[in-house]
Design a protein around this motif. Structure first.
Motif, PDB file in Angstrom:
ATOM      1  N   VAL A  23      -6.550   5.080  -8.049  1.00  0.00           N
ATOM      2  CA  VAL A  23      -7.498   4.001  -7.763  1.00  0.00           C
ATOM      3  C   VAL A  23      -6.834   2.909  -6.935  1.00  0.00           C
ATOM      4  CG1 VAL A  23      -8.997   2.243  -8.774  1.00  0.00           C
ATOM      5  CG2 VAL A  23      -8.823   4.499  -9.842  1.00  0.00           C
ATOM      6  N   LEU A  24      -5.648   2.482  -7.382  1.00  0.00           N
ATOM      7  CA  LEU A  24      -4.923   1.441  -6.646  1.00  0.00           C
ATOM      8  C   LEU A  24      -4.577   1.909  -5.237  1.00  0.00           C
ATOM      9  CD1 LEU A  24      -2.265  -0.482  -8.750  1.00  0.00           C
ATOM     10  CD2 LEU A  24      -3.998  -1.389  -7.213  1.00  0.00           C
ATOM     11  N   ARG A  25      -4.163   3.139  -5.140  1.00  0.00           N
ATOM     12  CA  ARG A  25      -3.792   3.700  -3.838  1.00  0.00           C
ATOM     13  C   ARG A  25      -4.977   3.650  -2.878  1.00  0.00           C
ATOM     14  NH1 ARG A  25      -4.305   9.135  -2.327  1.00  0.00           N
ATOM     15  NH2 ARG A  25      -3.021   9.739  -0.548  1.00  0.00           N
ATOM     16  N   GLU A  26      -6.132   4.016  -3.379  1.00  0.00           N
ATOM     17  CA  GLU A  26      -7.332   4.006  -2.538  1.00  0.00           C
ATOM     18  C   GLU A  26      -7.678   2.594  -2.078  1.00  0.00           C
ATOM     19  OE1 GLU A  26     -11.963   4.565  -3.568  1.00  0.00           O
ATOM     20  OE2 GLU A  26     -10.717   6.304  -4.045  1.00  0.00           O
ATOM     21  N   ALA A  70       0.830  -1.212   0.000  1.00  0.00           N
ATOM     22  CA  ALA A  70       0.000   0.000   0.000  1.00  0.00           C
ATOM     23  C   ALA A  70       0.863   1.259   0.000  1.00  0.00           C
ATOM     24  CB  ALA A  70      -0.937  -0.012   1.203  1.00  0.00           C
ATOM     25  N   LEU A  71       1.994   1.206   0.695  1.00  0.00           N
ATOM     26  CA  LEU A  71       2.835   2.400   0.822  1.00  0.00           C
ATOM     27  C   LEU A  71       3.908   2.479  -0.263  1.00  0.00           C
ATOM     28  CD1 LEU A  71       3.267   2.379   4.711  1.00  0.00           C
ATOM     29  CD2 LEU A  71       1.616   3.660   3.348  1.00  0.00           C
ATOM     30  N   HIS A  72       3.916   1.518  -1.174  1.00  0.00           N
ATOM     31  CA  HIS A  72       4.912   1.524  -2.249  1.00  0.00           C
ATOM     32  C   HIS A  72       4.636   2.690  -3.198  1.00  0.00           C
ATOM     33  CE1 HIS A  72       7.312   0.139  -5.683  1.00  0.00           C
ATOM     34  NE2 HIS A  72       7.957  -0.639  -4.821  1.00  0.00           N
ATOM     35  N   HIS A  73       5.680   3.334  -3.665  1.00  0.00           N
ATOM     36  CA  HIS A  73       5.508   4.531  -4.501  1.00  0.00           C
ATOM     37  C   HIS A  73       4.767   4.223  -5.791  1.00  0.00           C
ATOM     38  CE1 HIS A  73       8.577   3.447  -7.549  1.00  0.00           C
ATOM     39  NE2 HIS A  73       9.206   2.852  -6.533  1.00  0.00           N
TER      40      HIS A  73
END
Length: 1630
Positions: free
Chosen positions: A425-428, A415-418
């Motif tokens: 969308v992926l971040r959310e 989740a915290l990968h740059h």
């Protein structure tokens, strides 16, 4: 004598401090006989059970110190599936042999004072076998106290540390000590249990799983220790999926350990390293990876994965394989055993093959192992899977993967990968999933550390410092998902009133922060209650925040005292939105029956009595909270739904809507689904105009210059046009979206880009070439497991699995004639209207679902369980062609025949007792739980009976005589029912089979146990084959050509017509007589005997009009319905009475029009023809055709529906005539030649008392008997249902053959509804409406100042939803319908209404002219300055200082957004797209209507239009005054000097109280907090009035007062001051 000796021995032993702890002396081997038994099933005689048994000799000998050896001798394992005591246990010989080496290996254990310590065993002994040894050692666990005989303690055992009750007694005669201990397995400090898939469930007080164990020991005491001679254990676990009275399932474990002898041969440990293997506590082995529904022997995981994949891909192409769900579960099970390297190898082999790739990506997320999560992470970072694939896989993984620290670490790093953070969308998805994983872990481990959330807390602090709104929103939602109490402090930093950062955040972010408290409240309600209560009580907060805080407060399950406190707060609350919201919530909670809301429901019932019942009358414009639930205690099941509708401006479209669904089952509850939508500003963004952007700056400058005259005016905060939505699944937010202008612009840009055009072009080409798609989608819908050890050391499992696989084949092809041009830009609407489009489509969707519920033993070696298994397979093939020949206005759909499977739906349910072991899978034993089914299945004959007519046949078969009578199984129920549909050429058959154990006892669980099946099949009907079904619509001049059968209507006046009617009477009269049981049919048959049916139509309608106008014995009797007659105005023009009568009677008018042309087809061609037919192989017509004819001259429409079959004379004749603008009448006759049944419908407008009203009458001459039968039955339930709905019911003798509905409109926002039935009258008065009705006094829609239909609809919507302010002379009614009298100052403008946002879209000013003493209106809008003023008896208008003649009206602004036109006795300005629906001005009346989206954004004398009547008197500074006069004066535009061209000579200023007063026991001077109208310097008042205002006081000796901010001071007292209303200036000023 022996007794004396024994007593002396005991005394001697006691004097030597006898040790009751079991002892195993050195140099001796103690030999015991051991037997353990586990059985699961229903505790009902005759039903099958499943289980296993272990028997062995147990040898125990001391090794050294407190270390002992335990060895099994002659071990045997048995499995069981059958009915006790008839069926024997079957030896599992192969399994025993396979495990012999491990079972015969001695183990070491520490033992001192009856307590088992560490356990040692060679590594070769598997955890499963070692747990069996632990089951034996568990018997030896005895914490015996020397000084107490009865005591309780928390004792360690195989199942954990649980509450144990000891009772020690001495049997003096037998010379032994008896010890009894019992364990409460639901009361444990540390319970060994493994839950999978239960993280989202909340356990209710009624537990569905209970367990207890009892241990009995017989021991012989001695000075050194006691000898256990016999020990028995009985453990019982009871599962109650429904309440206990509804039946229970049990899992029973028994152990016996009997002393046989002492041997001198010591036990010799094997030559291997004995390693520490923990303590007595059970050790989980591979049973976590083993699904309980099947036992797989996994020897080569990669090869087995390949085999299953090949099967799934090959057998789920055209349609789904019936065993596909089970195969998918097998794939998941084997993948759980496979290593990461195995999975990588399979992926490398198949990633380039889409059909295999999809199956792998669907299976990986639900595998749930660290290797699976690592695979997802590595493949995404390596770009092996696309973004959409990653979203799908990640979304499934975070909800299906069991949480542990390793999994959380992997999800966190992903989740915290740059690379993830770079994709919104992926971040959310990943961040929300991170919070979900923490929540799942903390549900299993209540002491989960706060360090898990440290990265989120750090990011939140950084985002708050930077005021990054988007980041704060996301992180708040992540913390809400996690629900950890440690997150309260970071969340409070952005809560209003708690953190300084909240002031800079939008309302929606603060709402998200408050809602995030809900998940914490479920764990720590007492922690959240004070925070939520403080937020709710803070009146300085936005109403929406306070309402959301109330929702959170009730989520904490408040006590009676707290709910009563909330009710007391509401009594003093000034915001009606908050009052309405909380009151409706409390009201709905009083009716709750859900167990978790029991205390809240009781508290709400107390609190509701504190509040006024008048609050029930608040309309739907105010915020509402609704909670509905239903819970059935016997079934321990129920459902609940909540809806929160938040509105801060009384608009039609609420600010926010949240809907939540909750489910209850088997003692658990879960928030299944929650959807929240915010529409803040979206209505304004859609409806307001953007055509005036060019003149925006100039307009704002002018209006702001005007508003500067009002001291301390504050613009309302502008709501950013935004819509947002979030979705929660099982209490976890899985996705959310904020839609603002930037996103909309981006979407529009993307849709109009070259790539989008290319994509559309390619899609059109593919469509014309033909598209064929095959897809399969598996889903593991549920995997819920609870695994816990039994006293035997063998695990028991309760589990629920549900898997589905859907497969479909789609083929689509389009044929377009003429072909479309290559360039998309050349495709216009005109081009499309010239095309003939044909679409061919074929689809074969299918789905298979398997569901398993299992209770029993589940290990990697042996399974013995009872199972409920449900299978459903559905296949629905379809093939059709559609054609739209647009130039010819011909539209056609054809349904073509397809090959159907034997059953389109096959649902089966069965309950089984299963026993199997890994070494002999071929010897699997499966027994139906109701064994009689096995015998009945062989003897029951499969019967089928298919008939062309509706048929049903119940076939019963007696149980086989071979079945033992004590089984008492229910007689199987077998029913086949076929429903033919000759028109479709098919018949649908339903086959139901059921056999259960309900005859034993009528309880829900026994009704379910057994075997049930439901089969649905579709087969060709008897007779000629149907080639296809057609639906064709022809519009226009060619409609008549499509008629397949000539339409004729009987003319009763002709000789031929009379003969036909006479013949029909002879055919129909016997049927009429047979149906004479119904009053309506008997009366109609008698009328038919004397005259024709059509004649009776008109005679009955005219006679019924008098009866319908007479009111029944209800309160509305004095208000008869008065019709608006079409020609009533002709009376003054000497029209003859004969003509008046003919025009006044609706029936005679209708009859006159009807007689002119009975069948319109003789005069005009049909306007539309619709044909529905079945094309048969023998070419005979079958189906129906409908033709619609239009007589424009008489406003008449006639529709004839007739059967196409040659021998079928059924018709439906519908005639409708618009008799006037107030009345429409229709008759509908149907049956043979439209002569069997008939009804009349009349709709007319009129008055009910003084209120405009509309009435609908439905009168029947004759209707089918089935209608009257069911209507009579339904009528019995009407009074009860009406009472529950608050509808008044009165007995009345109304017309026997008529229904009447009258709707009156006493006000624009309420209606009166009256329904007259033959035996009763129903009425509901003053029913509130959510919108205002634009109905004039003559009950028709008011005039619409628009031309095209879209603008008219827009106008009607705006008119219905607008807020109105009205000034009649000096009586003003505000937008919120509050009335007060205003005294207008001379020659000074007052702000009547204006847009109070920063946009200042419009301003309406009011002035009283000094000379004429009449009102003038000035409207500033766009670049226009409009003056409306009276001159004599007329009203004139000036635009930008130039007079516009009345003859030149209507006047339109060049942009088209503003109109000025005449209306009634005055003029009206319309600018709905700018927020002003209408400004109307006449000599005596001024009226301002603002559109719905402006509500809550206005200010001035008319108020804010927000529904808050208690906050109506709001001054420009936002101060709430209590005086209407002071309020009105505050909105005066003062003059800058006495030479002002407006002739206004007044200003607003704070005044000093003329007298000194005593405040706080000291002499004080006081200054008005509210400004007062005073004359300018150099002017003297000629007219004054008193106003009561608030004053702020200071000690007399204090320094000079700064009056610039006096309005912000507190009010110490209220006194009367003098306000100047007109001034006269001296010569120097003039």
């Amino acid at each position: 004598m022996r007794l004396v000796v024994f007593a002396l021995t005991l005394a001697l032993v006691a004097s030597q401090h006898v040790n009751l702890a079991p002892e195993f002396a050195a140099a001796k081997t103690y030999v015991y006989k051991y037997e353990a038994l586990l059985l699961g099933g229903l505790p009902v005689e005759g039903l099958a059970r499943a289980g296993m048994k272990v028997s062995s000799k147990v040898l125990i000998s001391a090794l050294a110190g407190n270390t002992y050896l335990l060895k099994l001798a002659e071990p045997e394992i048995f499995e069981y599936s059958g009915v006790l005591p008839k069926d024997p246990f079957v030896p599992a010989t192969k399994l025993t042999s396979a495990l012999a080496a491990q079972l015969l290996t001695p183990i070491k254990f520490e033992y001192a004072n009856g307590v088992v310590g560490k356990v040692f065993a060679p590594a070769a002994v598997s955890p499963t076998v070692l747990n069996v040894h632990r089951g034996i050692l568990n018997i030896l666990q005895l914490n015996l106290k020397k000084t107490q005989n009865v005591y309780e303690m928390q004792e360690a055992g195989v199942q954990g540390v649980c509450k144990t009750h000891y009772v020690i007694s001495e049997d003096v005669k037998a010379g032994r000590i008896v010890v009894t201990k019992s364990k409460d397995l639901n009361n444990c400090q540390e319970r060994i249990i493994k839950d999978l898939g239960l993280a989202y469930l909340e356990t209710l007080q009624a537990k569905s799983l209970t367990g207890a164990a009892t241990y009995s020991y017989v021991m012989k005491p001695s000075a050194t220790g006691a000898l256990i001679t016999e020990a028995t254990v009985r453990e019982l676990h009871q599962v109650t999926p429904v309440a206990e009275m509804g039946g229970v399932a049990q899992m029973e474990a028994k152990q016996s350990l009997t002393f046989l002898e002492l041997e001198k041969t010591p036990i010799v440990p094997i030559k291997a390293d004995y390693v520490a293997r923990g303590s007595l506590v059970y050790e989980f082995a591979t049973e976590i990876l083993q699904t309980p529904i099947q036992l797989l022997k996994i020897t080569n995981a990669p090869a087995q994965i390949l085999e299953i994949l090949h099967h799934l891909v090959a057998n789920n192409v055209a349609k789904v394989h019936e065993d596909a769900p089970l195969k998918f579960i097998q794939l998941i099970q084997v993948l759980r055993v496979a290593s990461l390297e195995n999975v990588e190898a399979i992926w490398s082999q198949f990633k380039a093959k889409p059909e295999y790739r999809r199956w792998i990506l669907d299976a990986i997320p639900v595998v749930g192992t660290p290797a699976a999560v690592m695979f997802i992470k590595e493949k995404f970072l390596a770009d092996d899977i696309t973004i959409p694939e990653t979203v799908q896989v990640l979304l499934a993984a975070v909800h299906m993967v069991p949480a542990d620290p390793e999994i959380i670490r992997l999800i966190s790093s992903l989740a915290l990968h740059h690379k993830v953070q770079a994709n919104p969308v992926l971040r959310e998805i990943a961040m929300l999933g991170y919070g979900t994983m923490i929540a799942k872990y903390c549900a299993a481990v209540p002491t989960c550390p706060a360090e898990l959330l440290k990265p989120i807390h750090e990011r939140a602090a950084e985002a708050i410092a930077k005021a990054d709104i988007a980041e704060i929103t996301l992180l708040v939602k992540v913390l809400g998902n996690a629900g950890h109490p440690a997150s309260l402090k970071p969340i409070m930093k952005i809560l209003p009133g708690f953190g300084s950062a909240a002031a800079a955040l939008p309302i929606r972010v603060q709402v998200d922060a408050i809602l995030a408290l809900r998940s914490i409240a479920k764990k720590e309600p007492k922690l959240i209650q004070p925070v939520a209560l403080q937020l709710f009580m803070d009146k300085a907060l936005h109403p929406e925040l306070r309402m959301v805080a109330a929702v959170v407060l009730f989520e904490t399950k408040p006590t009676v005292a707290l709910v009563s406190t909330i009710a007391s707060i509401l009594k003093k609350e000034t915001s009606m939105q908050i009052v309405s919201f909380v009151y409706s919530y409390i009201r709905s909670l009083t009716r709750s029956t859900a167990p978790d809301y029991a205390t809240v429901a009781a508290a709400s019932n107390v609190a509701i009595k504190i509040l006024s019942p008048k609050l029930d009358r608040l309309s739907y414009r105010f915020s509402k909270a609704i909670h509905l639930d239903i819970f059935r205690s016997p079934m321990m099941a129920g459902a609940a739904g909540s809806a929160f509708i938040i509105n801060d401006g009384a608009t039609i479209l609420p600010t926010a809507v949240v809907a939540k669904a909750r489910a209850y089952l088997a003692g658990a509850a879960a928030d299944v689904l929650e959807i929240g939508v915010r529409t803040e500003g979206i209505q304004e963004a859609l409806l307001k105009t953007h055509a005036l952007q060019d003149m925006e700056d100039d307009r704002l400058t002018k209006m702001k210059r005007v508003m500067k005259a009002i001291a301390e005016w504050k613009a309302l905060p502008k709501s950013q046009p935004l819509a947002s939505i979030y979705v929660k699944f099982f209490g976890q937010e899985i996705a959310f979206a904020n839609i603002d202008k930037a996103i909309v612009d981006q979407a529009v840009q993307l849709a109009t880009s070259a790539d989008a055009k290319t994509l559309l072009k390619d899609a059109l080409k593919a469509l014309q070439t033909g598209i064929s798609v095959q897809a399969a989608k598996p889903l593991l819908a549920a995997e819920i497991r609870r695994i816990f050890p039994t006293a035997v050391g063998v695990p028991m499992e309760l589990s629920l699995y549900s898997a589905a696989v859907a497969a479909a084949t789609f083929k689509v092809k389009a044929i377009i004639t003429p072909p479309l041009p290559e360039a998309l830009s050349a495709i216009t609407a005109a081009e499309l209207l010239k095309t003939d489009i044909k679409l061919e489509a074929e689809a074969t969707p299918s789905i298979a679902v398997h569901t398993f519920a299992v209770m029993g033993i589940n290990t990697a070696l042996i399974q013995a369980a009872v199972m409920a298994r449900a299978k459903a397979v559905t296949v629905l093939p379809a093939k059709l062609e559609a054609r739209a020949d647009i130039p010819k206005l011909n539209f056609k759909i054809e349904v073509l025949p397809v090959a159907t499977p034997e059953h389109i739906a096959n649902i089966r349910f069965e309950t089984l007792a299963i026993a199997r072991n890994i070494e002999d899978l071929a010897a699997e034993r499966i027994t139906p739980i109701v064994p009689a089914i096995a015998a009945q299945r062989m003897s029951a004959e499969r019967l089928s009976s298919f008939d062309r007519s509706l048929s049903s046949e119940i076939i019963s078969s007696e149980a086989s005589s071979e079945v033992q009578p004590q089984l008492r199984a229910g007689t199987p129920f077998h029913k086949i029912m076929c429903v033919p549909a000759p028109l479709l050429g098919i018949k649908g058959c339903f086959e139901l089979t059921s056999s259960n154990a309900a005859l034993i006892k009528t309880i829900p669980l026994l009704n379910l146990i057994g075997e049930h099946a439901a089969l649905v099949s579709v087969k060709p009907a008897d007779g000629p084959a149907i080639e296809r079904l057609e639906v064709e619509v022809q519009v226009g001049a060619k409609a008549a050509e499509k008629l397949l059968r000539e339409i004729n209507i009987i003319d009763e006046t002709s000789s031929e017509g009379r003969a036909i009617v006479s013949k029909l009477k002879k055919i129909l009269e016997p049927a009429m007589k047979r149906s004479s049981s119904s009053s309506s049919s008997s009366s109609s048959s008698s009328s038919a005997a004397s005259s024709s049916l059509l004649s009776s139509l008109f005679s009955s309608s005219s006679s019924s009009s008098s009866s319908s106008s007479s009111m029944s014995k209800v309160s509305l009797k004095e208000y008869p319905f008065k019709k608006f007659h079409k020609d009533q105005y002709l009376v003054s023009k000497a029209i003859s009475a004969q003509n008046l009568r003919s025009s006044g009677s609706s029936a005679s008018s209708f009859e006159a029009i009807y007689k002119q042309t009975k069948f319109l087809g003789n005069a005009v061609a049909p306007a539309v023809v619709v044909i529905f037919r079945a094309v048969r192989a023998d070419k005979k017509l079958l189906g129906y055709q409908a033709a619609a004819y239009l007589d424009k001259a008489n406003n008449r429409v006639q529709t004839i529906v007739s059967a196409l079959a040659e021998t079928d004379n059924w018709k439906l004749c519908a005639d409708g005539v618009l008799l006037s603008k107030h009345k429409v009448m229709a008759k509908v006759a149907f049956g043979a030649e439209c002569q069997e049944y008939a009804t009349i419908l009349k709709a007319e407008a009129g008055l009910l008392g003084a209120s405009p009203a509309a009435r609908l009458e439905v009168e029947w001459v004759k209707i089918p008997a089935i209608v009257t039968t069911y209507a009579t039955r339904l009528a019995k339930y009407i009074p009860g249902a009406a009472l529950m709905a608050g509808v008044t019911v009165s007995k009345a003798k109304n017309s026997e053959k008529e229904l009447e509905l009258t709707v009156a409109i006493p006000t624009e926002r309420t209606v009166d509804v009256i329904v007259k039935l033959p035996m009763m009258t129903l009425s509901k008065l003053a029913l509130p409406l959510p919108i205002a009705l634009p109905i004039a006094a003559d009950a028709i829609i008011r005039a619409i100042p628009e031309d095209n239909i879209l603008d008219q609809l827009h106008f009607l919507y705006a008119e219905a939803t607008s807020a109105q302010c009205r000034l009649v002379q000096n009586k003003l009614t505000t937008f919120n319908n509050r009335k007060y009298t205003i005294e207008m100052p001379q020659s000074c403008y007052q702000v009547l209404a204006q847009d109070c946002s920063s946009e200042l879209k419009f301003m309406v000013l009011l002035k009283k002219d000094q000379l004429t003493q009449q009102s003038h209106i000035n409207v500033k809008i766009a670049d226009m300055d409009v003056d409306l003023y009276p001159t004599g008896s007329d009203v004139l208008v000036k635009v930008n200082g130039m007079e516009v003649p009345i003859s030149s009206l209507p006047y339109k602004h060049p942009s088209g957004s503003i109109q000025i036109r005449q209306k009634a006795q005055g003029l009206a300005l319309h600018a709905p797209s700018l927020g002003l629906q209408e400004v109307y001005f006449s000599k005596d009346t001024s009226m301002v209507n603002v559109v719905d989206w402006m509500k809550g954004q206005t200010c001035g004398l008319c108020g804010k239009a927000d529904g808050e009547i208690k906050q109506e008197y709001s001054t420009p500074s936002g101060y709430q005054t209590k005086s209407p006069a002071s309020f009105a004066h505050s909105w005066v535009l003062p003059a800058e000097s006495c030479r002002d061209s407006t002739q206004c000579r007044l200003k607003l200023e704070s005044v000093k109280l003329e007298k000194q007063v005593i405040v706080d026991e000291q002499e004080s001077k006081c200054y008005s907090v509210e400004p007062v109208l005073r004359c300018l310097p150099g002017c003297l008042p000629v007219k004054t009035m008193p106003v009561t205002i608030g004053f702020h006081c200071l000690p007399t000796g204090s320094s000079s007062v700064d009056l610039s901010n006096i309005s912000e001071k507190s009010v110490d007292l209220r006194e009367t001051a003098e306000a100047h209303m007109a001034c006269q200036c001296n010569a120097q000023c003039a």
